[in-house]
Design a protein around this motif. Structure first.
Motif, PDB file in Angstrom:
ATOM      1  N   THR A 500     -34.073  20.725 -31.133  1.00  0.00           N
ATOM      2  CA  THR A 500     -33.779  21.918 -30.630  1.00  0.00           C
ATOM      3  C   THR A 500     -32.346  21.802 -29.821  1.00  0.00           C
ATOM      4  N   LEU A 501     -31.577  22.932 -29.743  1.00  0.00           N
ATOM      5  CA  LEU A 501     -30.403  22.831 -29.214  1.00  0.00           C
ATOM      6  C   LEU A 501     -30.440  22.092 -27.857  1.00  0.00           C
ATOM      7  N   ILE A 502     -31.442  22.478 -27.180  1.00  0.00           N
ATOM      8  CA  ILE A 502     -31.430  22.043 -25.666  1.00  0.00           C
ATOM      9  C   ILE A 502     -31.733  20.594 -25.732  1.00  0.00           C
ATOM     10  N   SER A 503     -32.575  19.982 -26.591  1.00  0.00           N
ATOM     11  CA  SER A 503     -32.820  18.676 -26.538  1.00  0.00           C
ATOM     12  C   SER A 503     -31.899  17.842 -27.164  1.00  0.00           C
ATOM     13  N   LEU A 504     -30.996  18.383 -28.289  1.00  0.00           N
ATOM     14  CA  LEU A 504     -29.821  17.695 -28.669  1.00  0.00           C
ATOM     15  C   LEU A 504     -28.758  17.572 -27.647  1.00  0.00           C
ATOM     16  N   TRP A 505     -28.621  18.647 -26.781  1.00  0.00           N
ATOM     17  CA  TRP A 505     -27.702  18.243 -25.858  1.00  0.00           C
ATOM     18  C   TRP A 505     -28.100  17.193 -24.752  1.00  0.00           C
ATOM     19  N   ALA A 506     -29.423  17.345 -24.452  1.00  0.00           N
ATOM     20  CA  ALA A 506     -29.805  16.404 -23.351  1.00  0.00           C
ATOM     21  C   ALA A 506     -29.634  14.998 -24.093  1.00  0.00           C
ATOM     22  N   ILE A 507     -29.839  14.592 -25.405  1.00  0.00           N
ATOM     23  CA  ILE A 507     -29.682  13.275 -25.781  1.00  0.00           C
ATOM     24  C   ILE A 507     -28.095  12.849 -25.871  1.00  0.00           C
ATOM     25  N   ILE A 508     -27.413  13.978 -26.218  1.00  0.00           N
ATOM     26  CA  ILE A 508     -25.857  13.814 -26.324  1.00  0.00           C
ATOM     27  C   ILE A 508     -25.545  13.647 -24.711  1.00  0.00           C
ATOM     28  N   ILE A 509     -25.789  14.255 -23.696  1.00  0.00           N
ATOM     29  CA  ILE A 509     -25.229  13.749 -22.589  1.00  0.00           C
ATOM     30  C   ILE A 509     -25.902  12.556 -21.812  1.00  0.00           C
ATOM     31  N   ARG A 510     -27.300  12.078 -22.419  1.00  0.00           N
ATOM     32  CA  ARG A 510     -27.579  10.843 -21.827  1.00  0.00           C
ATOM     33  C   ARG A 510     -27.295   9.716 -22.366  1.00  0.00           C
TER      34      ARG A 510
END
Ligand code: PFF
Length: 531
Positions: A500-510
């Motif tokens: 999802t957008l939100i997990s993709l975002w989290a993976i990118i920033i981590r």
């Protein structure tokens, strides 16, 4: 905090944030780096960088701003509940690195690194908040000098005094301007006054009100200049030069420029979007807002190229190879416009650029103002007065030294003694530009990703992000694991679901963003990383 002002709604917030983003970076830097690096090929790389790094970092900034309702320093301080391991690790790295540098004879840099490490040890991530706030004020001190040139050009164009028949004479006049420190300083102070004046009304009645008027006006002017530019006979080669992809011109250096430009253009890494985010309401959608800011900022950059290059080619000039485009080539170009209308088009173009630059200056100033209001509980007017006077005084170092160090030789000697004569560039202005754009923005971007992804934790960040957002779908286990969401009740199920957008975002920033930004940073400061 209960009394904190808020934006009146999404439109106001987006206009203010694109006001901060759209500026010299879009209209001045983007067109010429695109021209130098393979046109459309560069635009594609730039858009990829914006999507993979720019937007995720912007979301982090808005998110911690809205969560805490504070400036960057206050936000880091509030969310770092106990001194984090990552913070201590960074502090140790800085201190050890500094000692090694001192051992190797680089006393100036070594001492700075050790002192920075000790500050991080004491303050934790809030130290980076301070760096962002004072870094943004430092950016303003030289950004306003360029802003001053633009205001000067606008007046000269409207009054018919920007008439140079060729690039050489326009270049000579520009050289004279940069070497007349008092003239530069006069317009620089005028630019600062414009920024300060817009802040007086406050967030909603100052920044937001002005942005709602000025941003649509900026796009209107941009489109008017494009229509004039592309309807000039012989303009087509300009459009092709700007947008036709030439992948053979795209080098590793060009890709790095795209990354740096993406941070610069979106005003990331300096806490500005944290501050603007702190005036958001919980029912506003951070994902949607950052999407619109990204689209409009990128659009403005591409439109700026379409306003500039067709006119330059139609008037028979060469686009040149760098920053001289706006201040040397364009004045000569406008001067050849049919029917003697160049003064009007030139004036409108520089008016558009003044609007972009002033609204970015406002954001840089507001970043400092909110720090003094939040942390020291100063009144708004007092905070504005202190930031305005501090930046204006400091900026004289840049305005007096645009061309060289002639007027401030003692500062040159001092910096040379501290860091080695080989580290003293052409002027104080150049030094500050390099320090902030190449060092502080990437450091700021990397730190915020590490902080949100690992210290505040992506789980808590995701909860804040969901407020006001349209419903996000659940995540697969592996993805939830990578994203650090595993303990969240809503991720306990083993149902199948996609990224999802939100997990993709989290993976990118981590993972992705900190590593990539670190590599860019190493490369930018001259470490050979294999390309
Ligand atoms: N984004 C602004 C521009 O494109 O001109 C410049 C800028 C503002 C850069 C604020 C960095 C920053 F922190």
């Amino acid at each position: 905090m209960e009394n904190r002002e808020t934006w009146s709604g999404n439109f106001g917030f987006i206009m203010a944030t694109i006001g901060s983003a759209i500026g010299l970076g879009n209209v001045w830097k983007f067109p010429y780096i695109t021209g130098m690096n393979g046109g459309g090929a560069f635009v594609i790389v730039y858009i990829v960088c914006v999507l993979l790094l720019g937007v995720p970092v912007m979301i982090c900034e808005m998110n911690i701003g809205r969560k805490t309702g504070l400036n960057a320093y206050g936000a880091y301080k509030r969310l770092e509940l106990r001194r984090s391991r990552i913070g201590r690790f960074i502090a140790a790295g800085l201190i050890l690195g500094g000692l090694c540098l001192i051992g190797a004879g680089s006393y100036g840099f070594g001492t700075v690194s050790v002192i920075a490490g000790l500050i991080v040890l004491k303050l934790g991530f809030a130290a980076f908040g301070l760096l962002a706030i004072f870094g943004a004020l430092a950016i303003l001190s030289y950004y306003a000098v360029v802003g001053g040139w633009i205001v000067d050009y606008m007046f000269r164009s409207f009054s018919g005094n920007l008439n140079y028949s060729d690039v050489a004479s326009a270049g000579e006049a520009f050289g004279k301007l940069t070497e007349s420190p008092w003239r530069v300083s006069l317009f620089y102070v005028l630019f600062m006054v414009l920024c300060g004046a817009m802040l007086v009304g406050g967030v909603r009645n100052g920044i937001e009100k002005w942005s709602k008027i000025l941003m649509p006006l900026l796009f209107f002017l941009l489109i008017a200049v494009i229509v004039r530019s592309v309807t000039l006979p012989g303009s087509w080669p300009g459009v092709k030069f700007f947008l036709e992809p030439d992948f053979s011109k795209l080098t590793a250096g060009g890709i790095l420029m795209a990354l740096g430009q993406c941070f610069y253009s979106l005003s990331l890494g300096m806490g500005i979007t944290v501050t603007y985010g702190s005036y958001m309401r919980k029912n506003q959608d951070i994902f949607a807002a950052s999407f619109w800011v990204m689209v409009l900022d990128t659009l403005a950059a591409v439109l700026a190229g379409l306003a500039i290059f067709p006119a330059v080619f139609a008037m028979g000039f060469n686009p040149g190879d760098g920053p001289s485009l706006i201040f040397k080539i364009l004045p000569a170009t406008f001067n050849h416009f049919p029917g003697g209308t160049g003064w009007l088009w030139g004036g409108l173009f520089f008016l558009m650029l003044t609007i972009g630059a002033v609204t970015s200056g406002v954001a840089l100033l507001q970043n400092g103002v909110s720090f003094f209001q939040d942390q020291l509980k100063w009144s708004r007017m007092r905070s504005i007065a202190v930031c305005f006077c501090g930046v204006t005084l400091f900026g004289f170092l840049s305005s007096l030294s645009v061309a060289n160090w002639k007027h401030i030789p003692a500062v040159k000697t001092l910096i040379g003694k501290m860091f080695g004569a080989e580290h003293v560039p052409g002027s104080f202005f150049d030094m500050l530009d390099n320090l902030t754009s190449n060092w502080m923005l990437p450091i700021g971007g990397m730190v915020i990703c590490l902080f949100v992804g690992w210290v505040w934790t992506a789980r808590k960040a995701a909860r804040e992000l969901r407020l006001g957002a349209s419903k996000s779908s659940p995540d697969v286990n592996l993805i939830s694991l990578l994203a650090g969401f595993l303990g969240e009740p809503m991720y306990k199920t083993t149902r199948d679901h996609g990224l999802t957008l939100i997990s993709l975002w989290a993976i990118i920033i981590r993972f992705f963003a900190p590593v990539v930004i670190f590599l860019i940073f190493l490369r930018a400061v001259g470490v050979n990383i294999g390309f």
